[in-house]
Design a protein around this motif. Structure first.
Motif, PDB file in Angstrom:
ATOM      1  N   LEU A 240      41.661  49.526  40.867  1.00 20.94           N
ATOM      2  CA  LEU A 240      43.069  48.594  41.130  1.00 20.94           C
ATOM      3  C   LEU A 240      44.081  47.899  40.129  1.00 20.94           C
ATOM      4  O   LEU A 240      44.549  47.545  39.424  1.00 20.94           O
ATOM      5  CB  LEU A 240      42.409  46.835  42.055  1.00 20.94           C
ATOM      6  CG  LEU A 240      40.904  47.539  42.528  1.00 20.94           C
ATOM      7  CD1 LEU A 240      39.878  46.387  43.576  1.00 20.94           C
ATOM      8  CD2 LEU A 240      41.433  48.503  43.970  1.00 20.94           C
TER       9      LEU A 240
ATOM     10  N   SER B 192      46.181  43.939  43.982  1.00 24.23           N
ATOM     11  CA  SER B 192      45.056  44.616  44.577  1.00 24.23           C
ATOM     12  C   SER B 192      43.638  43.648  44.745  1.00 24.23           C
ATOM     13  O   SER B 192      42.852  43.620  44.378  1.00 24.23           O
ATOM     14  CB  SER B 192      44.987  46.256  44.662  1.00 24.23           C
ATOM     15  OG  SER B 192      45.766  46.270  44.649  1.00 24.23           O
TER      16      SER B 192
ATOM     17  N   ASP C 284      39.905  46.116  49.092  1.00 25.10           N
ATOM     18  CA  ASP C 284      40.451  46.360  48.067  1.00 25.10           C
ATOM     19  C   ASP C 284      39.840  47.736  47.325  1.00 25.10           C
ATOM     20  O   ASP C 284      40.146  48.542  47.645  1.00 25.10           O
ATOM     21  CB  ASP C 284      41.536  45.852  47.224  1.00 25.10           C
ATOM     22  CG  ASP C 284      42.956  45.794  48.053  1.00 25.10           C
ATOM     23  OD1 ASP C 284      43.103  45.660  49.224  1.00 25.10           O
ATOM     24  OD2 ASP C 284      43.052  44.333  47.642  1.00 25.10           O
TER      25      ASP C 284
ATOM     26  N   ALA D 219      40.321  52.182  47.587  1.00 27.55           N
ATOM     27  CA  ALA D 219      41.005  53.010  46.064  1.00 27.55           C
ATOM     28  C   ALA D 219      39.941  53.398  46.216  1.00 27.55           C
ATOM     29  O   ALA D 219      39.890  54.587  46.119  1.00 27.55           O
ATOM     30  CB  ALA D 219      40.630  51.870  45.231  1.00 27.55           C
TER      31      ALA D 219
END
Ligand code: XUL
Ligand code: CO
Length: 442
Positions: A345, A349, A354, A358
């Motif tokens: 990340l 983030s 997240d 991702a």
């Protein structure tokens, strides 16, 4: 195993919703259960989560410490934190619907004051992982040892000028092989870490390369001794952390393995960002490995076009991945390998959510690329173009060149008496680029 409380309470298993969905926590292209050629898409793509990024990454960079603070990173002591972290990890693997994971020894268990203590810590966490694997069905794609973080490895591990450090690294890999076997790992990866040098003023390059070869031979011998049948993988990288890494790219890796009679035992784990750091495309590295039957696995990520280091981003570039997939499928797939998201990340983030966005992005891009590549290969337009371009080698003197039946003398005679001047043919690059775009964008 005791059921732990949910670490991602607001997120359920990610569902396939199709390309039209407005939902962001959903797959648009990756349906793990879709049957393709008699087996589920999950078995074709064999996605894996990299423990070091997904569960040890904090967003730290050279300008500041971590920004990512996970709620599960607390407990009485390092070992209990490691266990809770692993509970969160297996919850994530299942919710993101990845069937594999990968780790370095030091990712999963804290390093102790002595090697014996480190090994004891590992045993505790390996037992925990084994129970999680059994309960979830998630499998180990590959194991590896971290031979680059501790200061003892600052001048390399197997290529360290001090034999004592070599011995320590050997002991660490011995244990890492044992735990990879214990967890049913299908491969074992060697990434060069700090196996390279900064300056030849203090480096005996020849001896260091010989030491690295000796180390890899010891690994092969020990795997045989304990009955580890997984595939050994070399993961090339040209630089970072050292200026000159010995396994620069796939081509230099092949030369190294052949020089030291190791080629039968190794394949390549190709990482996108390492390929581009070496000045190659991802597809180039795949083709070089595949040409020698040495394509093993993929570390799925991407670099940044404007930055010259290993940014380890999630890859959403469908064009790059489609080209890679064409080469992978043409080579017959990855065998015991898979697509391991060696990607992290971005520093800002910081939400647990997240992690999902991702990986969803990466998995969807790969699934779409897989489908496009299959369509490209099924249509046969590129395959036919290539076959036609090389057709002069299929028969006659072209064939004789390939089977080495003729030499310069015979070919000179042919040109002087029969062939004369060749007629140039267009390489048709722009036509082919447009053709590729017609698959990508309709
Ligand atoms: C470093 C890298 C490693 C390997 C495993 O660039 O890619 O994480 O994949 O040691
Ligand atoms: Co990697």
């Amino acid at each position: 195993m005791k059921k732990s409380r949910a670490h991602f309470p607001k997120i359920g298993p990610i569902a396939y919703e199709g390309p039209g969905t407005a939902k962001q926590l959903a797959f648009r292209h990756y349906d793990p259960d879709e049957i393709v050629d008699g087996k589920p898409l999950s078995a074709h793509l064999r996605f894996s989560i990299a423990y070091w990024h997904a569960f040890r990454g904090t967003g730290a960079d050279p300008f500041g410490p971590g920004t990512i603070v996970r709620p599960w990173e607390k407990g009485r002591d390092a070992l209990s934190v490691a266990k809770t972290r692993m509970d969160a990890a297996f919850e994530f693997f299942q919710k993101i619907r990845a069937h594999f994971w990968c780790f370095h020894d030091r990712d999963i268990a804290p390093e102790g004051r002595t090697l014996a203590e480190s090994n004891r810590n590992l045993d505790r966490l390996v037992a925990h992982a084994k129970a999680h694997q059994k309960a979830s069905g998630v499998k180990l794609l590959w194991g590896t040892a971290n031979l680059f973080s501790n200061r003892r490895y600052m001048c390399g591990a197997a290529t360290n000028p001090d034999a004592h450090v070599f011995a320590y690294a050997a002991a660490q890999v011995k244990k890492a092989l044992e735990i990879t076997l214990e967890l049913g790992g299908e491969n074992y990866t060697f990434w060069g870490g700090r196996e390279g040098y900064e300056t030849l003023l203090n480096t005996n390059l020849k001896r260091e390369q010989e030491h690295l070869a000796a180390f890899l031979h010891m690994a092969v011998d020990y795997a045989k001794a304990i009955g580890f049948k997984g595939q050994f993988l070399i993961e090339p990288k040209p630089k970072e952390p050292t200026k000159h890494q010995y396994d620069f790219d796939v081509a230099s890796g092949i030369a190294f393995l052949r020089t030291f009679s190791l080629e039968r035992h190794f394949k390549f784990n190709i990482e996108t960002n390492h390929a581009t750091l070496a000045g190659h495309t991802f597809q180039h590295e795949i083709e070089v490995a595949a040409a020698q039957g040495m394509l093993g696995s993929i570390d799925a990520n991407a670099g940044d076009e404007l930055l010259g280091w290993d940014t380890d981003q999630f890859n959403t570039n469908v064009k790059e991945l489609t080209l890679a997939m064409v080469s992978i499928l043409r080579a017959g797939g990855l065998g015991s390998g898979g697509f391991n998201f060696d990607a992290k990340l971005r520093r800002p983030s910081i939400d647990p959510e997240d992690l999902f966005h991702a990986h969803i992005g990466g998995m969807d891009a790969y699934a779409l690329a897989f489908k496009l590549a299959r369509r490209i290969l099924a249509d046969g337009k590129f395959t036919n173009f290539l076959a036609d371009r090389y057709a002069s080698y299929d028969a006659g003197f072209g064939r004789d060149i390939e089977i080495r039946k003729v030499g310069f003398k015979e070919l000179e005679k042919l040109v002087l008496t029969k062939l004369g001047e060749p007629t140039p043919r267009s390489g048709k690059q722009e036509y082919l680029e447009n053709l590729l775009n017609s698959y990508l964008h309709g």
